[in-house]
Every structure is written in C-alpha cells, then in structure tokens.
Design an enzyme around this catalytic site. Structure first.
Site, PDB file in Angstrom:
ATOM      1  N   LYS A   1       0.870  -1.191   0.000  1.00  0.00           N
ATOM      2  CA  LYS A   1       0.000   0.000   0.000  1.00  0.00           C
ATOM      3  C   LYS A   1       0.898   1.230   0.000  1.00  0.00           C
ATOM      4  O   LYS A   1       1.349   1.698   1.045  1.00  0.00           O
ATOM      5  CB  LYS A   1      -0.894  -0.028   1.242  1.00  0.00           C
ATOM      6  CG  LYS A   1      -2.234   0.671   1.095  1.00  0.00           C
ATOM      7  CD  LYS A   1      -2.158   2.140   0.708  1.00  0.00           C
ATOM      8  CE  LYS A   1      -1.979   3.069   1.880  1.00  0.00           C
ATOM      9  NZ  LYS A   1      -1.701   4.478   1.454  1.00  0.00           N
TER      10      LYS A   1
ATOM     11  N   GLU B   1       8.424   1.754  11.523  1.00  0.00           N
ATOM     12  CA  GLU B   1       9.525   2.708  11.355  1.00  0.00           C
ATOM     13  C   GLU B   1       8.873   4.082  11.338  1.00  0.00           C
ATOM     14  O   GLU B   1       8.179   4.422  10.379  1.00  0.00           O
ATOM     15  CB  GLU B   1      10.241   2.458  10.024  1.00  0.00           C
ATOM     16  CG  GLU B   1      10.834   1.074   9.874  1.00  0.00           C
ATOM     17  CD  GLU B   1      12.006   0.814  10.805  1.00  0.00           C
ATOM     18  OE1 GLU B   1      12.606   1.788  11.292  1.00  0.00           O
ATOM     19  OE2 GLU B   1      12.294  -0.357  11.059  1.00  0.00           O
TER      20      GLU B   1
ATOM     21  N   CYS C   1      13.633  10.554   7.449  1.00  0.00           N
ATOM     22  CA  CYS C   1      13.373  10.327   8.877  1.00  0.00           C
ATOM     23  C   CYS C   1      14.616  10.513   9.733  1.00  0.00           C
ATOM     24  O   CYS C   1      14.522  10.890  10.889  1.00  0.00           O
ATOM     25  CB  CYS C   1      12.778   8.943   9.068  1.00  0.00           C
ATOM     26  SG  CYS C   1      13.741   7.684   8.225  1.00  0.00           S
TER      27      CYS C   1
ATOM     28  N   GLU D   1       9.006  17.040  14.493  1.00  0.00           N
ATOM     29  CA  GLU D   1       9.619  16.623  13.232  1.00  0.00           C
ATOM     30  C   GLU D   1       9.109  17.553  12.125  1.00  0.00           C
ATOM     31  O   GLU D   1       7.898  17.623  11.876  1.00  0.00           O
ATOM     32  CB  GLU D   1       9.209  15.176  12.926  1.00  0.00           C
ATOM     33  CG  GLU D   1       9.907  14.632  11.700  1.00  0.00           C
ATOM     34  CD  GLU D   1       9.469  13.213  11.348  1.00  0.00           C
ATOM     35  OE1 GLU D   1       8.265  12.911  11.461  1.00  0.00           O
ATOM     36  OE2 GLU D   1      10.328  12.418  10.937  1.00  0.00           O
TER      37      GLU D   1
HETATM   38  P1  NAD Z   1       1.865   9.047   7.179  1.00  0.00           P
HETATM   39  O1  NAD Z   1       1.945   8.389   8.510  1.00  0.00           O
HETATM   40  O2  NAD Z   1       0.934  10.163   6.994  1.00  0.00           O
HETATM   41  O3  NAD Z   1       1.482   7.974   6.046  1.00  0.00           O
HETATM   42  C1  NAD Z   1       2.245   6.822   5.815  1.00  0.00           C
HETATM   43  C2  NAD Z   1       1.392   5.791   5.101  1.00  0.00           C
HETATM   44  O4  NAD Z   1       0.317   5.381   5.948  1.00  0.00           O
HETATM   45  C3  NAD Z   1       0.723   6.261   3.817  1.00  0.00           C
HETATM   46  O5  NAD Z   1       0.714   5.195   2.890  1.00  0.00           O
HETATM   47  C4  NAD Z   1      -0.696   6.598   4.254  1.00  0.00           C
HETATM   48  O6  NAD Z   1      -1.650   6.504   3.228  1.00  0.00           O
HETATM   49  C5  NAD Z   1      -0.940   5.521   5.293  1.00  0.00           C
HETATM   50  N1  NAD Z   1      -1.909   5.849   6.328  1.00  0.00           N
HETATM   51  C6  NAD Z   1      -2.316   7.080   6.730  1.00  0.00           C
HETATM   52  N2  NAD Z   1      -3.214   6.953   7.748  1.00  0.00           N
HETATM   53  C7  NAD Z   1      -3.353   5.628   7.971  1.00  0.00           C
HETATM   54  C8  NAD Z   1      -4.112   4.861   8.903  1.00  0.00           C
HETATM   55  N3  NAD Z   1      -4.893   5.440   9.805  1.00  0.00           N
HETATM   56  N4  NAD Z   1      -4.006   3.522   8.894  1.00  0.00           N
HETATM   57  C9  NAD Z   1      -3.188   2.904   7.997  1.00  0.00           C
HETATM   58  N5  NAD Z   1      -2.455   3.567   7.079  1.00  0.00           N
HETATM   59  C10 NAD Z   1      -2.528   4.923   7.080  1.00  0.00           C
HETATM   60  O7  NAD Z   1       3.377   9.430   6.847  1.00  0.00           O
HETATM   61  P2  NAD Z   1       3.925  10.255   5.607  1.00  0.00           P
HETATM   62  O8  NAD Z   1       3.566  11.686   5.811  1.00  0.00           O
HETATM   63  O9  NAD Z   1       3.566   9.580   4.340  1.00  0.00           O
HETATM   64  O10 NAD Z   1       5.512  10.061   5.790  1.00  0.00           O
HETATM   65  C11 NAD Z   1       6.297  10.844   6.584  1.00  0.00           C
HETATM   66  C12 NAD Z   1       6.585  10.170   7.909  1.00  0.00           C
HETATM   67  O11 NAD Z   1       7.230   8.911   7.687  1.00  0.00           O
HETATM   68  C13 NAD Z   1       7.560  10.953   8.756  1.00  0.00           C
HETATM   69  O12 NAD Z   1       7.097  10.995  10.084  1.00  0.00           O
HETATM   70  C14 NAD Z   1       8.858  10.145   8.671  1.00  0.00           C
HETATM   71  O13 NAD Z   1       9.732  10.310   9.745  1.00  0.00           O
HETATM   72  C15 NAD Z   1       8.338   8.765   8.571  1.00  0.00           C
HETATM   73  N6  NAD Z   1       9.364   7.874   7.999  1.00  0.00           N
HETATM   74  C16 NAD Z   1      10.044   7.017   8.840  1.00  0.00           C
HETATM   75  C17 NAD Z   1      11.047   6.199   8.333  1.00  0.00           C
HETATM   76  C18 NAD Z   1      11.829   5.269   9.229  1.00  0.00           C
HETATM   77  O14 NAD Z   1      12.579   4.454   8.713  1.00  0.00           O
HETATM   78  N7  NAD Z   1      11.687   5.352  10.549  1.00  0.00           N
HETATM   79  C19 NAD Z   1      11.361   6.246   6.977  1.00  0.00           C
HETATM   80  C20 NAD Z   1      10.668   7.123   6.160  1.00  0.00           C
HETATM   81  C21 NAD Z   1       9.661   7.932   6.686  1.00  0.00           C
END
Ligand code: NAD
Length: 483
Positions: free
Chosen positions: A177, A251, A285, A385
C-alpha cells in the site's frame, strides 16, 4: 494525457470496485502526472482473500529456498534493467534529484532484493541444549502469513523494497500500500514481481490513501502490518491492531541530533551536517535537524552552514544541476513554512534561507534550505519533526549537557557525532539514545545494517538478519527420544 493505473489483486490488474481514482502530481511543476485506482474496502477484502489463498494453499511459503531466491534475484535484475525509467518516474512523482533516484533509490532497491535473495537459503533454526534427558529440541522460523506493507511518500521504491524483499524471502504473501502522494514506482515494482515469476496472489498492490491503509490494518485476514510513516499514524495502527493482536513493526518519525565536539574537524562537520540535513530536501526520517555546537563555535558554525547552503542549486529533480529538489506537495510545503514562521516568532535567529522560490519555479514546491541559530530546546522547531530543509543550531556549554539535551526528545531514530577523538566518539555513540548513530559522516544505509528506532521512533528493525526476523515466527519443536 495520463494513463490510469490499476490495482493488482491476485493475478489481475483491475480498477477499484467503486471506480474511484485519484491523481498524482509532479512536485516540481504542480502538474498531474498520473491517475491511480483508489482502493476501497471491497478491494481490500479481495486482495486479502487473494493473499490468504496464496499463503494457505499456494506454493510460495513452501517453495524450495533456492527457487525462491532465484525469483528475488530476477526481481533485482528487472529493477536494474529498468533502472533509468524507474529513477525518472521516482523523480517526477516524489521530487528527489535524478542522480539520487538513480544512485540511491533504485540501486539500493536492487541491492536489497539481492541481499534477501541470499537470505532465502539461510533461514535457519537452532538446536537447543535443554536440561531434560532424552530430548531433541530445536527451533524453526516460519513465515507469519499475510502481510500489509504500508509505506510513506519520501522514499517510495526504496522502502517498499526493504519490506517486500524481506517478506518474500521468508515466504509470506503481501499487500503493498504505497502513499497516495507517490504511488507510481511501487505499482511498477508489483508489475516487476509478476514478470519475475512471483506466483498469483503472493504480491498484491493497492493504491489509495489513509482509508485504504485503515481498512487493511482493521482486516482480520491480515496477520502482520509493517508500517513506515508518522508516529501519529503508527500509534493509531497499534490501537487498531490490538483487537486481534496482529504482528506490527513500525519505522516512525525522528528528530536526529548531531553533537559537534570541540575537537571535531570543523570543515568536515559543516559539509556532512549540510548533506545529512538536506538529504532528499530534508524529507528523511534520519535527516540531521538539531546541531548541538559548543557555544564558542556556534555562530561560526551557523554562518558557514548558511553560506554553504546558499551555494546549492535548487530546482526540479530532472535538471542535472539541481541539488535540492522540491518538497513532495503544496500541503507539505505549507506545513514546513509554517514551522519556519513559528521558529521566527518563538525567537530563533534566521541565518539563511527561509523563503519559497518564485518566478519560473513558483508552481513547484521549492523552499530554500533554512538555517536557524540560537535555538533553544523548548522551541517548536527543536521538538517537532519538520521533515523539510530546516536546520537548527543549538549552542551548548558542556558535553554532558549536550548529550542530555540531544536525548531530551520522544524520538530515537538517528543521531550523528562529530569528533576526531576516538574515545570520545565511542562514548558519545553509546550515550545517545537512538537506533542508529553515524560518526563523522552523513547518514548512510546498507542492506547488511539494521535500520530502526528507539522510543517513539518505532518497533523492530528493517534490513539485515534482524529485518528478516520481523517476518517470521519462531517455533519450538520438542521430540521425545524415550521409547
Ligand atoms: P503518514 O503516517 O501520513 O502515512 C504513511 C502511510 O500510511 C501512507 O501510505 C498513508 O496513506 C498511510 N496511512 C495514513 N493513515 C493511515 C491509517 N490510519 N491507517 C493505515 N495507514 C494509514 O506518513 P507520511 O507523511 O507519508 O511520511 C512521513 C513520515 O514517515 C515521517 O514521520 C517520517 O519520519 C516517517 N518515515 C520514517 C522512516 C523510518 O525508517 N523510521 C522512513 C521514512 C519515513
């Protein structure tokens, strides 16, 4: 004219049952570049059923390890063969520079599949030494089942590959997804899996937004959720998975500190801090965000950082000279500039950058790398962040104080240490509460090194043998040798 992309469910590419679609845009121009099916509950039900059947009745979980390895290797070869087109697509959809998309996103995806192809034949258990007579006791590692792999928008192909390669190597079936802002390369990855010979139903791919993710997490037929994204959504997933105790690995976000010591190589620290802070325009991240610098050096550090940042070419990722690409969306750009305004209003001193670009680039989501100094721990820009090119210098007086302040965060993902003194570098690497520490360098990753965070930066690890364990259950087998 944009092509409409469909969902992969079982062995078929199909539109969403509701017929709904969503668009994806080039962050450098704001122009629409793709239309994708928007998966709803019915599509989730069908994809989970396909993955369930493939797991319970299909060949994949029981396939000979060497045969599974060959399939993973073929996926890597196809990714490599199509690397140029994939890198271009990633740049158009996500914004990262083409050289980064080529050398990091695509190359690392290829290497991750090759690395896990190697693991297929090494998923071993152990023979145990129990203190009970006449027993043979051993453990095995078995696949978990149907895994929902949910990824964010910052490294679409790379992060989907980390999850998918480990999940497939261990014999699971999956539903990918991707994030709604950047679905294109993940859809191509699913297409490549089919071409590489992954059996029907083993890899399914549902484009869609938060609702699609929510439906997957809530589905009782999903055994495991591997999520990369924000800490806020991660907490919601934990709550949603509590009902049936799905396996969950996460993550999440970070707020990486850098501790620059008095004996650091000043020039190297400036160059590495800038690179670490601006990787993928700060949408990383582990991007370095809080720079703890000895008070006597902090003004010079901030000024040098700002001067170096001002020389970096900002522009579309497809332009060969661009070093800093656009932010992923207008909404995200607004969010990041909101943090800059907050930094100024809370008393941080802006040393460089801070503005959006106008003129020819006004339709793109471009933002100048932004350097603040005299930032204090309680300021919003030091705590939350930002996920953009905003770097904060925080002066300190004593090294112990810098460590305590670096650790004073709910996050614990990445950190960096700058010191030419070996003992001090080791001591600091140990003292910092984060899953990863880079000493005298900007952040790097490799399939052989575990990736993940402490505290609210997540649960579990990706990559390496640890990442593989996240997709297996350990079974203890007791054989009585008594007649
Ligand atoms: P997000 O949490 O908004 O979304 C991530 C994914 O989850 C998307 O595919 C989104 O459609 C889905 N999603 C959203 N709400 C959901 C729910 N309630 N249930 C299930 N799925 C849901 O994050 P983003 O804005 O896409 O990405 C940025 C974030 O990702 C930052 O906080 C960053 O630090 C983190 N990140 C962490 C790592 C790591 O390795 N720790 C790596 C990359 C990004």
């Amino acid at each position: 004219m944009t092509t409409s992309r469909q969902l992969l469910i079982g062995d078929a590419w199909v539109p969403a049952a509701s017929g709904t679609e969503f668009s994806t845009f080039d962050p450098a121009t704001g122009k629409q570049i793709g239309v994708c099916a928007d998966a709803g509950t019915e599509d989730v039900n069908r994809a989970v059923a396909a993955a369930r059947t493939a797991f319970d009745q299909g060949a994949w979980p029981k396939m000979l390890p060497a045969a599974r390895a060959r399939v993973l290797w073929r996926i890597a070869d196809l990714l490599e063969e199509r690397g140029e087109a994939l890198a271009r697509m990633e740049t158009l959809d996500q914004g990262q520079t083409l050289s980064f998309a080529t050398d990091v996103s695509v190359s690392f995806a290829v290497e991750t599949f090759r690395y896990y192809a190697g693991w297929c034949t090494k998923i071993d258990g152990t023979v145990k030494s129990v203190s009970i007579p006449d027993m043979l006791t051993y453990t095995t590692r078995e696949p978990i089942g149907v895994c929902a792999l949910i990824t964010p928008w910052n490294y679409p192909l790379l992060l989907a590959s980390w999850k998918l390669a480990a999940a497939l190597a261990t014999g699971n079936t999956v539903i990918l997804k991707p994030a709604e802002d950047t679905p294109l390369t993940t859809i191509e990855l699913a297409r490549i899996c089919v071409e590489a010979g992954v059996p029907e139903g083993v890899v399914n791919c549902l484009s869609g937004g938060a609702e699609t993710g929510r439906a997957l997490v809530a589905h009782p037929g999903v055994d495991k959720v591997s999520f990369t994204g924000s800490t806020k959504v991660g907490k919601g997933i934990v709550a949603a998975a509590a009902g049936d105790l799905k396996r969950v690995s996460m993550e999440l976000g970070g707020k990486a500190p850098s501790i620059i010591t008095e004996e650091a190589d000043f020039e190297a620290a400036i160059a590495g801090s800038l690179e670490g802070g601006l990787v993928n325009s700060g949408q990383t991240c582990v991007a370095y965000t809080r720079f703890f610098v000895p008070r006597s050096m902090s003004d010079a550090f901030a000024e040098h950082l700002a001067a170096a940042a001002a020389t970096l070419q900002i522009g579309p990722g497809l332009e060969p000279n661009s070093v800093v690409g656009p932010l992923v969306s207008r909404t995200h750009l607004d969010r990041v500039t909101g943090y800059i305004e907050k930094g100024i209003s809370e008393g941080a001193r802006l040393v460089g950058g801070g503005s959006r670009l106008d003129g020819d680039l006004a339709d793109g989501n471009f933002l100048q790398p932004t350097i603040f100094t005299d930032v204090t721990d309680e300021m919003t820009i030091a705590r939350e962040e930002i996920f953009g090119p905003v770097l904060s210098v925080l002066p300190y007086d004593k090294l112990d104080e810098a460590v305590a302040r670096a650790n004073d965060t709910t996050y614990g993902l990445g950190a960096s240490i700058w010191s030419k003194d070996l003992a001090s570098a080791h001591r600091l690497a140990s003292a910092v509460r984060s899953g990863m520490v880079w000493v005298n360098m900007s952040p790097l990753c490799d399939p052989a090194m575990p990736w993940g965070g402490m505290k609210q930066s997540g649960w579990g690890r990706e990559l390496s043998g640890s990442g593989m364990n996240e997709y297996t259950e350990e079974k203890a087998v007791w054989i009585s040798l008594r007649n």
